[in-house]
Every structure is written in structure tokens, then in C-alpha cells.
Design an enzyme around this catalytic site. Structure first.
Site, PDB file in Angstrom:
ATOM      1  N   PRO A  21      -6.799  -4.861  -3.726  1.00 29.68           N
ATOM      2  CA  PRO A  21      -6.978  -5.059  -2.281  1.00 29.68           C
ATOM      3  C   PRO A  21      -6.439  -3.865  -1.508  1.00 29.68           C
ATOM      4  CG  PRO A  21      -5.183  -6.413  -3.108  1.00 29.68           C
ATOM      5  CD  PRO A  21      -5.826  -5.776  -4.300  1.00 29.68           C
ATOM      6  N   MET A  22      -7.260  -3.366  -0.588  1.00 29.86           N
ATOM      7  CA  MET A  22      -6.856  -2.218   0.229  1.00 29.86           C
ATOM      8  C   MET A  22      -7.160  -2.511   1.689  1.00 29.86           C
ATOM      9  SD  MET A  22      -8.373   0.822  -2.159  1.00 29.86           S
ATOM     10  CE  MET A  22      -9.950  -0.006  -2.346  1.00 29.86           C
ATOM     11  N   CYS A 117       3.151  -6.979   0.590  1.00 28.16           N
ATOM     12  CA  CYS A 117       2.895  -6.216   1.809  1.00 28.16           C
ATOM     13  C   CYS A 117       4.205  -5.880   2.518  1.00 28.16           C
ATOM     14  CB  CYS A 117       1.985  -7.000   2.750  1.00 28.16           C
ATOM     15  SG  CYS A 117       1.555  -6.082   4.241  1.00 28.16           S
TER      16      CYS A 117
END
Length: 150
Positions: A21-22, A117
Site C-alpha cells: 500500500p502506497m 502509519c
């Protein structure tokens, strides 16, 4: 490195070449491009489980053409060629995480809880790596348990 024949022992899908995931780059078009060049598993962008559940509740359930896969909830879109797919959620509410996981279950192969995150928005929203402190251990366990039971 596990042998290719052992890969399926852990998961029922291929996962040798993974598109992680980016932020701003894991949308459907990019995932499909990566798959064209050999990616075997892809993640969605991080989606807020709370926002996902809220937006999904506003779907027009009388419209048979509107589905979780094409409704653009939290910018989530997928098609059958976009498999296997991991739905990547942020969460700090076990019930919302479980509900979001249940909503995407028909069109995804796995669910991922973001615990990495480090952005300021994660600090302000109390998710991602900001759930890794001892004070949030029970919350994380509750989120994982709720997701696994959904």
C-alpha cells in the site's frame, strides 16, 4: 526463501510479487498496471474503516448496479482481474473494523490492519503506529478479534 510449492500452504493465493500500500499510488489503475508486469498480490490504499462503514451506509441499496466494488467508497474500486487483493484499513474502533471487513469480504482475499502509519494524521486520528503503545494493546487485540470473527 520458501519454495514456490510451499506458498499455497499458507494462503490460498499467489503472493510472490506484492504491491504494497502506497499513499496516492495504490488505486485500481496502478494495481492493474503492476499486475500486467508481474505483480501477483496487491493492497488497496489505506482506508478509514469508520469512514468506509459510514459511506457504505449511504449506498442506494435499491440500485442493483451499485456495489461495494464500484461505488468508490473511500476511493475503493476493484474488478475481477484485480485479485488477489488485500483491503488495507486504519482503525481504532473494533466494530467499525469488523463491519468494513465484512463489506469488502466478497471482493477481497485478505484484510490488513494498518499499524505502521507514522504520519501526523495517524497521530491526530489515533490509528496506525500510534496504536502500538502498551496503553492500546487491548484495543488492538479487540480490533483483530472483531475482524477475525466478522
Amino acid at each position: 526463501k520458501p519454495q514456490q510449492s510451499n506458498l499455497k500452504r499458507y494462503f490460498p493465493f499467489e503472493y510472490q510479487h506484492i504491491v504494497a500500500p502506497m499513499v496516492g499510488a495504490s488505486e485500481l489503475a496502478f494495481r492493474l498496471l503492476c499486475r500486467k508486469y508481474g505483480a501477483t498480490l496487491a493492497y488497496t490504499p489505506m482506508m478509514s474503516s469508520t469512514q468506509f462503514v459510514h459511506e457504505a451506509s449511504a449506498l442506494d441499496k435499491s440500485d442493483p448496479n451499485q456495489t461495494i466494488a464500484n461505488s468508490n467508497i473511500c476511493e475503493f474500486q476493484t474488478i475481477p482481474q484485480d485479485r488477489p487483493l488485500v483491503a488495507h484499513f486504519s482503525a481504532n474502533n473494533p466494530q467499525h473494523f469488523a463491519q468494513a471487513a465484512k463489506l469488502v469480504e466478497p471482493v477481497c482475499d485478505a484484510i490488513d490492519l494498518n499499524l505502521g502509519c507514522p504520519q501526523r494524521t495517524a497521530y491526530l486520528g489515533h490509528f496506525g503506529s500510534y496504536l502500538l503503545g502498551d496503553e492500546d494493546r487491548q484495543l488492538v487485540l479487540d480490533i483483530v478479534e472483531a475482524g477475525s470473527q466478522s
